[in-house]
Scaffold this active site. Structure first.
Site, PDB file in Angstrom:
ATOM      1  CG  HIS A 107      -1.884  -1.215   1.196  1.00  0.00           C
ATOM      2  ND1 HIS A 107      -3.085  -1.170   0.530  1.00  0.00           N
ATOM      3  CD2 HIS A 107      -1.647  -2.492   1.310  1.00  0.00           C
ATOM      4  CE1 HIS A 107      -3.526  -2.340   0.483  1.00  0.00           C
ATOM      5  NE2 HIS A 107      -2.796  -3.278   1.140  1.00  0.00           N
ATOM      6  CB  SER A 116      17.086  -0.580  10.949  1.00  0.00           C
ATOM      7  OG  SER A 116      18.257  -1.290  10.074  1.00  0.00           O
ATOM      8  NE  ARG A 206      -9.827   8.779  -1.774  1.00  0.00           N
ATOM      9  CZ  ARG A 206      -9.665   9.336  -3.160  1.00  0.00           C
ATOM     10  NH1 ARG A 206      -9.122  10.675  -3.205  1.00  0.00           N
ATOM     11  NH2 ARG A 206      -9.919   8.815  -4.063  1.00  0.00           N
ATOM     12  NE  ARG A 215      -3.286  -6.067   1.794  1.00  0.00           N
ATOM     13  CZ  ARG A 215      -2.801  -6.755   0.843  1.00  0.00           C
ATOM     14  NH1 ARG A 215      -2.990  -8.264   0.929  1.00  0.00           N
ATOM     15  NH2 ARG A 215      -1.957  -6.220   0.147  1.00  0.00           N
TER      16      ARG A 215
HETATM   17  C1  LIG Z   1      -6.093 -10.310  -1.730  1.00  0.00           C
HETATM   18  C2  LIG Z   1      -4.923  -9.697  -2.394  1.00  0.00           C
HETATM   19  C3  LIG Z   1      -4.177 -10.249  -2.966  1.00  0.00           C
HETATM   20  C4  LIG Z   1      -3.048  -9.992  -3.669  1.00  0.00           C
HETATM   21  N1  LIG Z   1      -2.111 -10.764  -4.416  1.00  0.00           N
HETATM   22  C5  LIG Z   1      -1.033 -10.135  -4.998  1.00  0.00           C
HETATM   23  C6  LIG Z   1      -0.266 -10.944  -5.752  1.00  0.00           C
HETATM   24  O1  LIG Z   1      -0.278 -12.070  -5.969  1.00  0.00           O
HETATM   25  N2  LIG Z   1       0.902 -10.405  -6.453  1.00  0.00           N
HETATM   26  C7  LIG Z   1       1.070  -8.989  -5.884  1.00  0.00           C
HETATM   27  O2  LIG Z   1       2.175  -8.315  -6.418  1.00  0.00           O
HETATM   28  N3  LIG Z   1       0.487  -8.131  -5.362  1.00  0.00           N
HETATM   29  C8  LIG Z   1      -0.696  -8.606  -4.776  1.00  0.00           C
HETATM   30  N4  LIG Z   1      -1.748  -7.890  -4.016  1.00  0.00           N
HETATM   31  C9  LIG Z   1      -1.313  -6.508  -3.873  1.00  0.00           C
HETATM   32  C10 LIG Z   1      -2.120  -5.184  -4.761  1.00  0.00           C
HETATM   33  O3  LIG Z   1      -1.830  -5.716  -6.102  1.00  0.00           O
HETATM   34  C11 LIG Z   1      -1.983  -3.985  -4.423  1.00  0.00           C
HETATM   35  O4  LIG Z   1      -0.377  -3.749  -4.524  1.00  0.00           O
HETATM   36  C12 LIG Z   1      -2.032  -3.803  -2.753  1.00  0.00           C
HETATM   37  O5  LIG Z   1      -3.423  -4.334  -2.534  1.00  0.00           O
HETATM   38  C13 LIG Z   1      -2.229  -2.300  -2.703  1.00  0.00           C
HETATM   39  O6  LIG Z   1      -3.270  -1.964  -3.301  1.00  0.00           O
HETATM   40  P1  LIG Z   1      -3.451  -0.212  -4.000  1.00  0.00           P
HETATM   41  O7  LIG Z   1      -2.388  -0.116  -5.149  1.00  0.00           O
HETATM   42  O8  LIG Z   1      -4.504   0.124  -4.135  1.00  0.00           O
HETATM   43  O9  LIG Z   1      -2.729   0.648  -2.673  1.00  0.00           O
HETATM   44  P2  LIG Z   1      -1.658   2.044  -2.695  1.00  0.00           P
HETATM   45  O10 LIG Z   1      -0.638   1.584  -3.248  1.00  0.00           O
HETATM   46  O11 LIG Z   1      -1.692   2.338  -1.434  1.00  0.00           O
HETATM   47  O12 LIG Z   1      -2.592   2.953  -3.629  1.00  0.00           O
HETATM   48  C14 LIG Z   1      -3.835   3.781  -3.351  1.00  0.00           C
HETATM   49  C15 LIG Z   1      -4.294   4.129  -4.646  1.00  0.00           C
HETATM   50  O13 LIG Z   1      -3.555   5.050  -5.139  1.00  0.00           O
HETATM   51  C16 LIG Z   1      -3.497   5.035  -6.670  1.00  0.00           C
HETATM   52  N5  LIG Z   1      -2.344   4.738  -6.999  1.00  0.00           N
HETATM   53  C17 LIG Z   1      -1.371   4.433  -6.174  1.00  0.00           C
HETATM   54  N6  LIG Z   1       0.209   4.173  -6.949  1.00  0.00           N
HETATM   55  C18 LIG Z   1      -0.333   4.338  -8.343  1.00  0.00           C
HETATM   56  C19 LIG Z   1       0.479   4.223  -9.578  1.00  0.00           C
HETATM   57  N7  LIG Z   1       1.736   4.169  -9.591  1.00  0.00           N
HETATM   58  N8  LIG Z   1      -0.342   4.502 -10.831  1.00  0.00           N
HETATM   59  C20 LIG Z   1      -1.660   4.629 -10.503  1.00  0.00           C
HETATM   60  N9  LIG Z   1      -2.508   4.826  -9.561  1.00  0.00           N
HETATM   61  C21 LIG Z   1      -1.614   4.669  -8.515  1.00  0.00           C
HETATM   62  C22 LIG Z   1      -4.414   3.970  -7.083  1.00  0.00           C
HETATM   63  O14 LIG Z   1      -5.566   4.500  -7.200  1.00  0.00           O
HETATM   64  C23 LIG Z   1      -4.497   3.272  -5.747  1.00  0.00           C
HETATM   65  O15 LIG Z   1      -5.598   2.139  -5.663  1.00  0.00           O
HETATM   66  C24 LIG Z   1      -2.783  -8.354  -3.310  1.00  0.00           C
HETATM   67  C25 LIG Z   1      -3.677  -7.726  -2.586  1.00  0.00           C
HETATM   68  C26 LIG Z   1      -4.724  -8.408  -2.070  1.00  0.00           C
HETATM   69  C27 LIG Z   1      -5.663  -7.373  -1.233  1.00  0.00           C
END
Ligand SMILES: Cc1cc2nc3c(=O)[nH]c(=O)nc-3n(C[C@H](O)[C@H](O)[C@H](O)COP(=O)(O)OP(=O)(O)OC[C@H]3O[C@@H](n4cnc5c(N)ncnc54)[C@H](O)[C@@H]3O)c2cc1C
Length: 249
Positions: A107, A116, A206, A215
């Protein structure tokens, strides 16, 4: 708020929070410069104990029940006007196994500071799943990432033995290397992802609600779900009206 104990050696603790449901309304009302007007509830006209006062009351239109700023909060939430929810937030301290942090730190929009393993010795405990957790730790078929019920009794006993004996060997090797002068950054290589670590994480409301959506969901690993559920409990106490809307979906 008290420290919430989680898993066998973990916890989640509120460090500080800012804002409130009222501040969210105030932020939204910057557009009309009107501020927070008040939550709904029993109208003061009922205290007059005169039916006529209530019938003519302009605040509640005779219903005895004032419509308050819950209405605006609901409007903001349902129409995805999310920026006012960024005006509140919280910082928490978490002790959890490293594999939980690997999931958590995906996230990217939260802020983190973590213990560390290069500066200090790592915490002297690794997560041992309870027997009940192991009984539900058969490789998932429906959810290929997850676990399901039905691991045999023998497999549970064996898994518990493998886990604890590997940890013991790993921890002893770690300590032995440190005694012999190996740097902490290299000695730690032998430790499992179940080793506990500690961090502070900070984000706006938010953002935390987005984290909870992902999660607390059944598809997330059981261990991180325990932390998300504990965080939800903290958020529901600090921002009860917003949390109620979040729960409605
Ligand atoms: C049940 C589950 C299984 C998962 N399995 C895997 C897996 O197998 N392999 C894996 O690699 N990951 C996995 N993940 C991780 C998932 O892909 C996300 O990386 C993680 O849930 C963080 O979500 P997020 O990117 O919305 O959150 P954050 O990184 O906090 O981002 C919040 C929001 O900000 C925006 N944002 C942030 N960065 C960017 C960007 N660079 N470009 C555009 N918009 C952005 C998006 O709207 C995003 O939703 C899993 C997650 C869950 C919940």
């Amino acid at each position: 708020l008290d420290r919430i104990k989680l898993l066998d050696h973990g916890y989640l603790q509120l460090v500080e929070s800012w804002g409130s449901d009222e501040r969210i309304i105030e932020a939204a009302r910057m557009s009309t410069d009107k501020g927070f007007k008040g939550w709904g509830g029993k109208c003061n006209c009922l205290d007059a104990q005169s039916l006529e006062t209530t019938v003519n009351c302009k605040l509640c239109s005779g219903s005895g029940w004032k419509v308050g700023d819950e209405k605006l909060l609901r409007f903001l939430w349902e129409h995805k006007h999310y920026t006012p929810f960024e005006m509140a937030g919280l910082t928490i301290e978490v002790q959890a196994p490293i594999f939980v942090f690997r999931e958590w730190q995906r996230h990217r929009t939260q802020s983190y500071n973590e213990l560390s393993g290069r500066y200090t010795e790592l915490l002297p405990f690794a997560y041992v799943p309870s027997i009940e957790r192991l009984m539900n730790a058969k490789q998932g078929v429906k959810n290929k990432q997850g676990s399901e019920k039905g691991l045999s009794e023998q497999a549970v006993i064996d898994a518990h033995w493998h886990i604890t004996s590997c940890y013991e060997v790993a921890w002893n090797s770690y300590k032995e290397m440190l005694i012999r002068g190996v740097s902490r950054e290299i000695a730690r290589l032998v430790l499992p992802v179940a080793q506990y670590s500690r961090m502070r994480a900070s984000a706006n409301l938010r953002n935390w609600l987005g984290f909870l959506t992902l999660r607390m969901e059944q598809g997330a690993q059981w261990e991180i779900r325990q932390y998300a559920n504990a965080l939800a409990d903290v958020i529901s106490k600090l921002f009860p009206r917003t949390y109620e809307l979040f729960q409605e979906g």
